[in-house]
Design a protein around this motif. Structure first.
Motif, mmCIF file in Angstrom:
data_model
loop_
_atom_site.group_PDB
_atom_site.id
_atom_site.type_symbol
_atom_site.label_atom_id
_atom_site.label_comp_id
_atom_site.label_asym_id
_atom_site.label_seq_id
_atom_site.Cartn_x
_atom_site.Cartn_y
_atom_site.Cartn_z
ATOM 1 N N ALA A 113 27.771 -26.053 10.075
ATOM 2 C CA ALA A 113 28.758 -25.469 10.992
ATOM 3 C C ALA A 113 28.001 -24.842 12.163
ATOM 4 O O ALA A 113 26.763 -24.820 12.195
ATOM 5 C CB ALA A 113 29.606 -24.427 10.265
ATOM 6 N N THR A 114 28.765 -24.318 13.098
ATOM 7 C CA THR A 114 28.139 -23.732 14.277
ATOM 8 C C THR A 114 27.414 -22.450 13.925
ATOM 9 O O THR A 114 27.691 -21.796 12.899
ATOM 10 C CB THR A 114 29.193 -23.424 15.353
ATOM 11 O OG1 THR A 114 30.046 -22.375 14.855
ATOM 12 C CG2 THR A 114 30.024 -24.651 15.699
ATOM 13 N N ASP A 115 26.503 -22.036 14.820
ATOM 14 C CA ASP A 115 25.751 -20.800 14.589
ATOM 15 C C ASP A 115 26.700 -19.598 14.526
ATOM 16 O O ASP A 115 26.558 -18.727 13.668
ATOM 17 C CB ASP A 115 24.730 -20.603 15.709
ATOM 18 C CG ASP A 115 23.564 -21.586 15.611
ATOM 19 O OD1 ASP A 115 23.415 -22.191 14.520
ATOM 20 O OD2 ASP A 115 22.823 -21.714 16.591
ATOM 21 N N ALA A 116 27.620 -19.545 15.461
ATOM 22 C CA ALA A 116 28.521 -18.394 15.513
ATOM 23 C C ALA A 116 29.359 -18.286 14.233
ATOM 24 O O ALA A 116 29.556 -17.201 13.669
ATOM 25 C CB ALA A 116 29.421 -18.479 16.748
ATOM 26 N N TYR A 117 29.851 -19.426 13.788
ATOM 27 C CA TYR A 117 30.672 -19.440 12.572
ATOM 28 C C TYR A 117 29.850 -18.977 11.375
ATOM 29 O O TYR A 117 30.262 -18.124 10.585
ATOM 30 C CB TYR A 117 31.230 -20.839 12.336
ATOM 31 C CG TYR A 117 31.978 -20.972 11.011
ATOM 32 C CD1 TYR A 117 33.322 -20.622 10.918
ATOM 33 C CD2 TYR A 117 31.318 -21.462 9.878
ATOM 34 C CE1 TYR A 117 33.993 -20.736 9.713
ATOM 35 C CE2 TYR A 117 31.983 -21.576 8.666
ATOM 36 C CZ TYR A 117 33.325 -21.216 8.583
ATOM 37 O OH TYR A 117 33.987 -21.320 7.396
ATOM 38 N N ASN A 118 28.650 -19.569 11.230
ATOM 39 C CA ASN A 118 27.813 -19.228 10.062
ATOM 40 C C ASN A 118 27.330 -17.776 10.110
ATOM 41 O O ASN A 118 27.255 -17.106 9.075
ATOM 42 C CB ASN A 118 26.616 -20.168 9.986
ATOM 43 C CG ASN A 118 26.995 -21.539 9.448
ATOM 44 O OD1 ASN A 118 27.938 -21.653 8.667
ATOM 45 N ND2 ASN A 118 26.276 -22.572 9.868
ATOM 46 N N ASP A 119 27.008 -17.263 11.312
ATOM 47 C CA ASP A 119 26.564 -15.870 11.409
ATOM 48 C C ASP A 119 27.683 -14.915 10.946
ATOM 49 O O ASP A 119 27.447 -13.964 10.199
ATOM 50 C CB ASP A 119 26.161 -15.533 12.848
ATOM 51 C CG ASP A 119 24.826 -16.167 13.236
ATOM 52 O OD1 ASP A 119 24.127 -16.659 12.307
ATOM 53 O OD2 ASP A 119 24.498 -16.165 14.433
ATOM 54 N N ASP A 120 28.886 -15.190 11.424
ATOM 55 C CA ASP A 120 30.016 -14.315 11.048
ATOM 56 C C ASP A 120 30.313 -14.399 9.562
ATOM 57 O O ASP A 120 30.522 -13.379 8.886
ATOM 58 C CB ASP A 120 31.248 -14.727 11.873
ATOM 59 C CG ASP A 120 32.473 -13.933 11.452
ATOM 60 O OD1 ASP A 120 32.518 -12.703 11.718
ATOM 61 O OD2 ASP A 120 33.376 -14.529 10.821
ATOM 62 N N LEU A 121 30.326 -15.623 9.045
ATOM 63 C CA LEU A 121 30.665 -15.804 7.625
ATOM 64 C C LEU A 121 29.621 -15.162 6.716
ATOM 65 O O LEU A 121 29.959 -14.442 5.755
ATOM 66 C CB LEU A 121 30.785 -17.302 7.303
ATOM 67 C CG LEU A 121 31.114 -17.641 5.839
ATOM 68 C CD1 LEU A 121 32.454 -17.038 5.433
ATOM 69 C CD2 LEU A 121 31.106 -19.158 5.644
ATOM 70 N N THR A 122 28.334 -15.388 6.997
ATOM 71 C CA THR A 122 27.297 -14.823 6.120
ATOM 72 C C THR A 122 27.242 -13.301 6.225
ATOM 73 O O THR A 122 26.955 -12.604 5.235
ATOM 74 C CB THR A 122 25.923 -15.416 6.448
ATOM 75 O OG1 THR A 122 25.607 -15.213 7.846
ATOM 76 C CG2 THR A 122 25.881 -16.904 6.126
#
Length: 643
Positions: free
Chosen positions: A577-586
Motif C-alpha cells: 500500500a502507499t506510504d501514507a496509508y501504511n504509516d497511519d495504519l501501523t
C-alpha cells in the motif's frame, strides 16, 4: 391337727412381726442415707414377697440415690406393674437408658407422660426422649484416641479423678480404707499420690497424701491443685459424725512457709447444707470451677465459676448457664487454655450415665456442647478428664465393664497415624538463549521461590551447571523468578498438583520426589528489536484481537518482571500500500497495543508507540503471502534501563 394349726398360726404371727421390724429398720436406714443397708434390709422382705410395693420402692430409690440406677430396673418394673405413676415410669426409663435398652427407655418415658399434666415434668420427659434420638448420631470427638485401663494403678475398690502437679499424680482411692460408706457399701475414700512423668507413674510408690493427714470415717475426694502448687482444694463429706458438716463441701489447704495448713472449710461453699464438689482451677489459677446443688440452678448438680478475691479466697460464684447445665447433673469441670471446657454430665445426650463432653465455640461464635464419643464414653459413668499434655494425652475415670474394680483410672493417648511426608525436590536449571544455537547454561542467575500468597520462601544463585534446588510441598502453587544483570528477568508459575503420589499408597514415612524445570533468559540489549509472534489484526483495522491480547500479555509479564526498563513498541506493514496509508495504519496499531498494555497495569511513561509503515522491510521485493507476513510484524525493543 390342732397342735399343728396352733404352731402354724404362731409362726405366721412371728413372720408378721419380723416383717414389720424389717420395714421400720429399712425405712430408718433409707431416711438416714444408708442406702446399701436399706437395700440389704428390704431385700430380705422381697425374698419372701417379691411384689411388696414399699420394698420395691425403697430398693429402687436406694439404687438411684447411690448412683446405681442401672441396678434398679427390676424394682421399677414391679412398681409400674402394681402402682404406676409418673415417677415410677420416668425412673424406669432412666434405668433402661443406663443399661442401653434405648427402645424400652423411650417407651417408659412415653408412658410417663400419661401420668402427669405438669408442664415441667412433661418437658423433662420429652427432653429425655429427644436425648435418646440424638445419642444415636454421636461422633467421636477425638477419633484416633485410645483409652487403656491403668491396671497397675487401680485396685478392687474405687480409684478416680487423677490430676498431676510438680511430677506427682494425685488421685482419689478406696485403698487403705478404715470403714464403709453406708450409702453404697463401698470403702471410704482418701487422697493419694505417686511420682509421675506424663503417663508414666511409679505405681510401687503410691502413698497417702503427705501434705496433710487424711481423715477417717468420711470421704475425701476429687482433689484440685493450683497451677503454682500452693493451694489444695478437695471435696469432703459423708461423715459418720453427727457433729460434722451435713453435706459434702469444699475444703482448702494452703502452703505456708515450710508446709501445708490443716484443711479448712471454704467460704465459697456459702451454706453448709449445700452440696459442693469436684473442684478445678482455671489454667491461670484465677478462677475456681466446681459442682453445686445451691439454689438457682437448672436441676441436680450444676457447674459454677468463682473468681479469686484479694485475700486469696474464691467468691462471687456464677452459674455457667443453661447451655452447659441441664436438669440432670454436671460435674468434674476441666477448663483448658484454648478456651474449651470439658466436663461430665448425665443431662446432655449421651451413651449412658455420666458422659464426657466439651463446650466450645462454633464458627459463628456460639457455644456448643459436644459428646466426646464412644471411645471415651460408655453406658456407665465416665468422668474426671485431665490432660497431662493437652490435647494429646491424659486420664479419665470410669466404672465401665471390664475394669479392675469400682471406678478405675484410664489413660488415653492420641494414636493418630503420623502422616506420610512427601518432599518435592525441584531442580531449577537456568539457561540463556543464544541465537541459532542450543540454549546454554547460565551460571550465577538469581532464582527466588515464592508461595501461593507471594511470600518469599527460598532463593539462591545457580551453580556451574545452572542448577538451583528447592524443597516444595505437594499440591501447592508457586512462582519462580530468575534474574541476572544483562538479561530479561522472568517469572514462571509452578505447581506440584498432580505430580506426587497419593500418601495413602506410600509405605515409607518420608518419600522424596525429584522434579526438574528450566528457565531460559534472553539477553537484554538496548535497541535490539524483538519480534512479538502471532500478533494479527483484521484487515485495515487496529483493534486488538483476543488472540493478539494473549501474546501481548507475555510482554506485559516481561514488563512486570523487569520494572526498570522502558520500551518502544513498533508496528510494521508490508509493501503493498502507499506510504501514507501504511504509516497511519501501523501507528494506530502500535498505539492500540500500547493502550492495551497500559490497561493491564503498566505505566504509560514506560512505553512508546511507533508505526514504521513499510520503511523497515525484512524481505525486500516479497512475493508470497508468507514473505509479506514476515514484513507485517509487531516488535519491541528496550530503549532505556533505569537505575
Amino acid at each position: 391337727m390342732k397342735h399343728h394349726f396352733l404352731g402354724s398360726l404362731f409362726l405366721f404371727l412371728v413372720l408378721i412381726s419380723s416383717c414389720k421390724s424389717l420395714q421400720e429398720k429399712g425405712n430408718d436406714q433409707f431416711l438416714s442415707g444408708e442406702y446399701q443397708y436399706a437395700i440389704n434390709t428390704f431385700g430380705q422382705i422381697l425374698a419372701e414377697d417379691s411384689a411388696n410395693v414399699e420394698a420395691n420402692q425403697i430398693v429402687a430409690e436406694s439404687y438411684r440415690l447411690s448412683n446405681r440406677i442401672e441396678k434398679s430396673t427390676p424394682y421399677y418394673e414391679q412398681l409400674v406393674a402394681q402402682d404406676p405413676s409418673f415417677e415410677a415410669y420416668y425412673r424406669l426409663g432412666l434405668s433402661y437408658k443406663a443399661n442401653e435398652e434405648l427402645e424400652k427407655a423411650e417407651e417408659a418415658f412415653e408412658s410417663a407422660k400419661g401420668y402427669t399434666s405438669d408442664e415441667v415434668f412433661l418437658a423433662e420427659t420429652q427432653r429425655q426422649i429427644e436425648a435418646i434420638k440424638l445419642s444415636e448420631g454421636i461422633e467421636e470427638y477425638f477419633p484416633n484416641y485410645e483409652l487403656v485401663n491403668y491396671q497397675e494403678l487401680n485396685t478392687a475398690g474405687a480409684d478416680y479423678a487423677p490430676i498431676t502437679s510438680e511430677n506427682f499424680i494425685y488421685f482419689t482411692s478406696g485403698r487403705q480404707a478404715s470403714g464403709l460408706y453406708a450409702a453404697d457399701g463401698s470403702p471410704y475414700t482418701k487422697l493419694f499420690r505417686a511420682r509421675a512423668e506424663g503417663l508414666r507413674v511409679d505405681v510401687s510408690g503410691v502413698q497417702a497424701l503427705p501434705e496433710f493427714r487424711n481423715e477417717e470415717g468420711l470421704n475425701q475426694a476429687a482433689i484440685a491443685i493450683s497451677p503454682d502448687g500452693n493451694t489444695i482444694i478437695y471435696a469432703r463429706g459423708n461423715s459418720t459424725s453427727p457433729k460434722d458438716f451435713p453435706e459434702t463441701t469444699l475444703f482448702a489447704s494452703y502452703f505456708r512457709g515450710s508446709g501445708f495448713t490443716q484443711p479448712i472449710w471454704m467460704p465459697v461453699n456459702e451454706d453448709e447444707t449445700w452440696y459442693n464438689t469436684t473442684p478445678a482451677f482455671s489454667p491461670d489459677g484465677e478462677e475456681l470451677y466446681f459442682a453445686s446443688t445451691r439454689p438457682g440452678g437448672y436441676g441436680g448438680l450444676d457447674l459454677y465459676k468463682a473468681t479469686k478475691l484479694a485475700n486469696g479466697d474464691f467468691g462471687n460464684a456464677k452459674n455457667l448457664g443453661p447451655t452447659i447445665n441441664t436438669p440432670g447433673n454436671e460435674m468434674f469441670p476441666r477448663p483448658t487454655a484454648d478456651g474449651k471446657f470439658f466436663f461430665s454430665s448425665d443431662g446432655h445426650p449421651g451413651h449412658g450415665k455420666l458422659d464426657l463432653f466439651v463446650a466450645e465455640l462454633d464458627e459463628s461464635g456460639t457455644q456448643v456442647i459436644r459428646n466426646l464419643g464412644e471411645n471415651f464414653n460408655s453406658n456407665q459413668d465416665d468422668f474426671g478428664i485431665y490432660f497431662t499434655e493437652y490435647p494429646k494425652e491424659g486420664y479419665i475415670s470410669s466404672n465401665r465393664d471390664g475394669g479392675v474394680g469400682d471406678d478405675d483410672i484410664y489413660y488415653f493417648e492420641d494414636k493418630t497415624p503420623k502422616p506420610k511426608i512427601v518432599n518435592v525436590l525441584l531442580n531449577v536449571f537456568t539457561k540463556q538463549r543464544v541465537a541459532g544455537e542450543p540454549d546454554a547454561v547460565l551460571e550465577q542467575a538469581r532464582v527466588v521461590l515464592y508461595d501461593g500468597q507471594n511470600k518469599q520462601m527460598d532463593g539462591n544463585f545457580s551453580n556451574s551447571t545452572g542448577r538451583v534446588r528447592f524443597t516444595l510441598a505437594p499440591d501447592e502453587n508457586y512462582t519462580i523468578i530468575a534474574s541476572k544483570s544483562g538479561y530479561f528477568s522472568k517469572s514462571v508459575p509452578y505447581t506440584t498438583n498432580g505430580k506426587t503420589p497419593d500418601p495413602s499408597t506410600l509405605v515409607q514415612d518420608v518419600t522424596n520426589i525429584t522434579l526438574d524445570t528450566t528457565i531460559v533468559l534472553d539477553q537484554l540489549i538496548l535497541d535490539k528489536s524483538i519480534v512479538l509472534e502471532n500478533i494479527y489484526y483484521d484487515l485495515d483495522k487496529a483493534d486488538i484481537r483476543p488472540d493478539a491480547a494473549l501474546e501481548l500479555d507475555k510482554l506485559v509479564q516481561i514488563l512486570k518482571d523487569n520494572p526498570t526498563i522502558r520500551i518502544e513498541l513498533s508496528s510494521h506493514a508490508d509493501a503493498r500500500a502507499t506510504d501514507a496509508y501504511n504509516d497511519d495504519l501501523t501507528q494506530r496499531r502500535a498505539q492500540s497495543a500500547v493502550d492495551y498494555i497500559v490497561s493491564q497495569g503498566i505505566a504509560a511513561d514506560r512505553l512508546v508507540a511507533k508505526g514504521y509503515g513499510k520503511r523497515q522491510l525484512i524481505i525486500q521485493n516479497a512475493q508470497t503471502e508468507e514473505e509479506h507476513q514476515v514484513n507485517r510484524r509487531t516488535e519491541f525493543k528496550v530503549i532505556a534501563v533505569e537505575n
